[in-house]
Write a protein that holds these residues in place. Structure first.
Motif, PDB file in Angstrom:
ATOM      1  N   VAL A 117      20.829  49.659 -58.164  1.00  0.00           N
ATOM      2  CA  VAL A 117      21.773  50.780 -58.184  1.00  0.00           C
ATOM      3  C   VAL A 117      22.329  51.072 -56.791  1.00  0.00           C
ATOM      4  O   VAL A 117      23.126  51.987 -56.615  1.00  0.00           O
ATOM      5  CB  VAL A 117      21.061  52.028 -58.771  1.00  0.00           C
ATOM      6  CG1 VAL A 117      20.117  52.656 -57.752  1.00  0.00           C
ATOM      7  CG2 VAL A 117      22.064  53.063 -59.264  1.00  0.00           C
ATOM      8  N   SER A 118      21.935  50.248 -55.806  1.00  0.00           N
ATOM      9  CA  SER A 118      22.336  50.489 -54.415  1.00  0.00           C
ATOM     10  C   SER A 118      23.853  50.539 -54.210  1.00  0.00           C
ATOM     11  O   SER A 118      24.348  51.453 -53.542  1.00  0.00           O
ATOM     12  CB  SER A 118      21.713  49.424 -53.509  1.00  0.00           C
ATOM     13  OG  SER A 118      22.173  49.551 -52.185  1.00  0.00           O
ATOM     14  N   PRO A 119      24.652  49.585 -54.762  1.00  0.00           N
ATOM     15  CA  PRO A 119      26.102  49.674 -54.556  1.00  0.00           C
ATOM     16  C   PRO A 119      26.708  50.963 -55.106  1.00  0.00           C
ATOM     17  O   PRO A 119      27.594  51.552 -54.489  1.00  0.00           O
ATOM     18  CB  PRO A 119      26.642  48.446 -55.302  1.00  0.00           C
ATOM     19  CG  PRO A 119      25.500  47.501 -55.350  1.00  0.00           C
ATOM     20  CD  PRO A 119      24.281  48.352 -55.479  1.00  0.00           C
ATOM     21  N   TYR A 120      26.210  51.409 -56.261  1.00  0.00           N
ATOM     22  CA  TYR A 120      26.736  52.628 -56.887  1.00  0.00           C
ATOM     23  C   TYR A 120      26.396  53.858 -56.054  1.00  0.00           C
ATOM     24  O   TYR A 120      27.244  54.732 -55.844  1.00  0.00           O
ATOM     25  CB  TYR A 120      26.168  52.759 -58.300  1.00  0.00           C
ATOM     26  CG  TYR A 120      26.701  53.948 -59.070  1.00  0.00           C
ATOM     27  CD1 TYR A 120      28.065  54.160 -59.189  1.00  0.00           C
ATOM     28  CD2 TYR A 120      25.837  54.848 -59.685  1.00  0.00           C
ATOM     29  CE1 TYR A 120      28.562  55.242 -59.904  1.00  0.00           C
ATOM     30  CE2 TYR A 120      26.317  55.930 -60.403  1.00  0.00           C
ATOM     31  CZ  TYR A 120      27.676  56.119 -60.503  1.00  0.00           C
ATOM     32  OH  TYR A 120      28.164  57.203 -61.204  1.00  0.00           O
ATOM     33  N   ILE A 121      25.160  53.904 -55.552  1.00  0.00           N
ATOM     34  CA  ILE A 121      24.741  55.029 -54.710  1.00  0.00           C
ATOM     35  C   ILE A 121      25.562  55.049 -53.420  1.00  0.00           C
ATOM     36  O   ILE A 121      26.065  56.105 -53.000  1.00  0.00           O
ATOM     37  CB  ILE A 121      23.236  54.929 -54.375  1.00  0.00           C
ATOM     38  CG1 ILE A 121      22.389  55.081 -55.651  1.00  0.00           C
ATOM     39  CG2 ILE A 121      22.845  55.995 -53.355  1.00  0.00           C
ATOM     40  CD1 ILE A 121      22.445  56.441 -56.291  1.00  0.00           C
ATOM     41  N   SER A 122      25.723  53.886 -52.792  1.00  0.00           N
ATOM     42  CA  SER A 122      26.493  53.803 -51.546  1.00  0.00           C
ATOM     43  C   SER A 122      27.946  54.213 -51.767  1.00  0.00           C
ATOM     44  O   SER A 122      28.530  54.937 -50.957  1.00  0.00           O
ATOM     45  CB  SER A 122      26.428  52.379 -50.982  1.00  0.00           C
ATOM     46  OG  SER A 122      25.092  51.989 -50.735  1.00  0.00           O
ATOM     47  N   ALA A 123      28.548  53.749 -52.870  1.00  0.00           N
ATOM     48  CA  ALA A 123      29.930  54.113 -53.179  1.00  0.00           C
ATOM     49  C   ALA A 123      30.065  55.609 -53.413  1.00  0.00           C
ATOM     50  O   ALA A 123      31.042  56.239 -52.958  1.00  0.00           O
ATOM     51  CB  ALA A 123      30.406  53.344 -54.410  1.00  0.00           C
ATOM     52  N   ARG A 173      33.776  53.878 -59.188  1.00  0.00           N
ATOM     53  CA  ARG A 173      33.448  52.633 -59.882  1.00  0.00           C
ATOM     54  C   ARG A 173      34.118  51.433 -59.216  1.00  0.00           C
ATOM     55  O   ARG A 173      33.489  50.381 -59.031  1.00  0.00           O
ATOM     56  CB  ARG A 173      33.883  52.729 -61.344  1.00  0.00           C
ATOM     57  CG  ARG A 173      33.069  53.698 -62.188  1.00  0.00           C
ATOM     58  CD  ARG A 173      33.735  53.926 -63.520  1.00  0.00           C
ATOM     59  NE  ARG A 173      33.007  54.889 -64.342  1.00  0.00           N
ATOM     60  CZ  ARG A 173      33.499  55.455 -65.442  1.00  0.00           C
ATOM     61  NH1 ARG A 173      34.732  55.156 -65.838  1.00  0.00           N
ATOM     62  NH2 ARG A 173      32.783  56.314 -66.130  1.00  0.00           N
ATOM     63  N   ALA A 174      35.402  51.602 -58.880  1.00  0.00           N
ATOM     64  CA  ALA A 174      36.128  50.492 -58.239  1.00  0.00           C
ATOM     65  C   ALA A 174      35.505  50.147 -56.889  1.00  0.00           C
ATOM     66  O   ALA A 174      35.334  48.963 -56.548  1.00  0.00           O
ATOM     67  CB  ALA A 174      37.597  50.871 -58.065  1.00  0.00           C
ATOM     68  N   PHE A 175      35.136  51.164 -56.133  1.00  0.00           N
ATOM     69  CA  PHE A 175      34.509  50.932 -54.832  1.00  0.00           C
ATOM     70  C   PHE A 175      33.134  50.305 -54.996  1.00  0.00           C
ATOM     71  O   PHE A 175      32.698  49.496 -54.170  1.00  0.00           O
ATOM     72  CB  PHE A 175      34.428  52.244 -54.059  1.00  0.00           C
ATOM     73  CG  PHE A 175      34.089  52.074 -52.606  1.00  0.00           C
ATOM     74  CD1 PHE A 175      34.713  51.098 -51.839  1.00  0.00           C
ATOM     75  CD2 PHE A 175      33.152  52.882 -51.992  1.00  0.00           C
ATOM     76  CE1 PHE A 175      34.406  50.933 -50.499  1.00  0.00           C
ATOM     77  CE2 PHE A 175      32.832  52.728 -50.659  1.00  0.00           C
ATOM     78  CZ  PHE A 175      33.457  51.744 -49.913  1.00  0.00           C
ATOM     79  N   THR A 176      32.435  50.661 -56.083  1.00  0.00           N
ATOM     80  CA  THR A 176      31.125  50.058 -56.381  1.00  0.00           C
ATOM     81  C   THR A 176      31.258  48.552 -56.580  1.00  0.00           C
ATOM     82  O   THR A 176      30.435  47.773 -56.100  1.00  0.00           O
ATOM     83  CB  THR A 176      30.512  50.694 -57.644  1.00  0.00           C
ATOM     84  OG1 THR A 176      30.320  52.092 -57.438  1.00  0.00           O
ATOM     85  CG2 THR A 176      29.171  50.051 -57.989  1.00  0.00           C
TER      86      THR A 176
END
Length: 362
Positions: free
Chosen positions: A16-22, A56-59
């Protein structure tokens, strides 16, 4: 050809790291950096959905970037790749697979949140921590079997973990009550109001999110440095700088924990500043609108200033407490010499207890 590295590789390796970072980046950009995002945030449900689409797109972009770094790291490991594999197809396949896995995890997290169970991202992290407990336990048992004199150290470490959990519960549930005096209103023959109530301000308004955000942010420079370190840098100031940065962001170094502590404090204040129920001016305006007030404080601007002082003090206490709690078990592991339980250290304890409390509240 059998490869031991791929046994530990998964399409959900990014988690879930990309979603949290985004989410962190988008929330930071809403704080006056991009006026358009700030306008969307003030448009209610419709604006929230547009911001969610941007997140979402940034994720996807972050997941694609991180997947390429993962693939490069794996590609450079000796014996990890079967000889004769097309490098281009390997990188494309790895990037697509890992990015797809991150998108699935993001979708699951949002689905959990929409169903009202709790914060989906936090619950996924919670499940990941629980899944690792059997492995940490078996490693610890093996260490004690090989070195029986560490048994007392283990008991001391577990006692510190238990006490830490108690303080985490206190931090999560503690509130600062601000007394509110409500005016009496007569409707027909009945009198309403006139009863004192209170506004509850949580000591730790961000819950587990400052911890999760801090870990996600600190992982980003570590990932970049890992990628740069694999390049054949010429001797000079660039290589020296990379070595210095590696020491700074090394999880076993003191500098890392100082940065970790400061980030938890800063992110706690940040999270408190974006919460709708912790805006002094809006609360003061609503109190004035309904004729309510804080005892001894004039309505309007004086009320907003008084609430701002209260929130600053409570948030500071909560941020410092959360930062200290996050560091204590890590130092306890270092002192006792039991390093096999670091996977369920302070960060994991705070996340587990915090998510469990949020789930119960939901």
């Amino acid at each position: 050809m059998h490869c031991i590295y791929l046994e530990r590789f998964s399409i959900f390796a990014l988690g879930v790291s990309p979603y949290i970072s985004a989410s962190i980046v988008v929330q930071l950009l809403q704080m006056g950096v991009l006026p358009r995002l700030q306008e969307l945030a003030e448009q209610g449900e419709a604006g929230r959905r547009k911001i969610q689409q941007i997140t979402r797109a940034f994720t996807v972009l972050l997941a694609l970037f991180q997947s390429l770094i993962f693939a490069l790291a794996l590609f450079k490991l000796p014996g990890a790749i079967i000889p004769g594999v097309n490098p281009l197809m390997f990188f494309v396949g790895s990037a697509v697979s890992l990015t797809a896995g991150a998108i699935i995890v993001m979708w699951l997290g949002e689905l959990i949140t929409e169903k009202g169970i709790g914060n989906g991202g936090s619950l996924i992290i919670f499940a990941g921590i629980l899944a690792g407990i059997p492995l940490y336990s078996s490693r610890t048992a093996q260490m004690i079997a090989d070195q029986p004199f560490l048994a007392w150290n283990l008991m001391l470490l577990l006692a510190i973990f238990f006490i830490t959990m108690i303080f985490i519960v206190i931090m999560q549930e503690a509130i600062r009550k601000v007394i509110i005096v409500n005016p009496k209103r007569q409707v027909g023959n009945k009198v309403y109001g006139g009863v004192n109530t209170f506004i509850p301000f949580k000591l730790n308004p961000g819950g587990v999110m400052p911890i999760i955000f801090a870990v996600a942010i600190l992982l980003f420079p570590s990932t970049i440095l890992s990628l740069v370190g694999q390049a054949n840098l010429p001797a000079g100031w660039v290589q020296d700088m990379v070595m210095v940065l590696n020491k700074i962001f090394n999880p076993s170094g003191a500098t890392y924990y100082v940065i970790y502590f400061l980030m938890i404090v800063a992110l706690t204040f940040f999270y408190a500043s974006i919460m709708p129920n912790m805006q002094p001016k809006e609360i003061a305006d609503n109190l004035k609108k309904y004729g309510s007030s804080i005892p001894g404080v004039k309505p309007g601007r004086p009320t907003a200033e008084a609430l701002d002082k209260i929130l600053t003090k409570t948030t500071f206490i909560g941020a410092m407490g959360l930062g200290i709690i996050a560091l204590v078990p890590a130092f306890a592991s270092y002192i006792t010499g039991i390093t096999t339980l670091q996977g369920i250290g302070a960060t994991s304890l705070i996340i587990m207890v915090g998510v469990a409390l949020d789930l119960i509240n939901q």
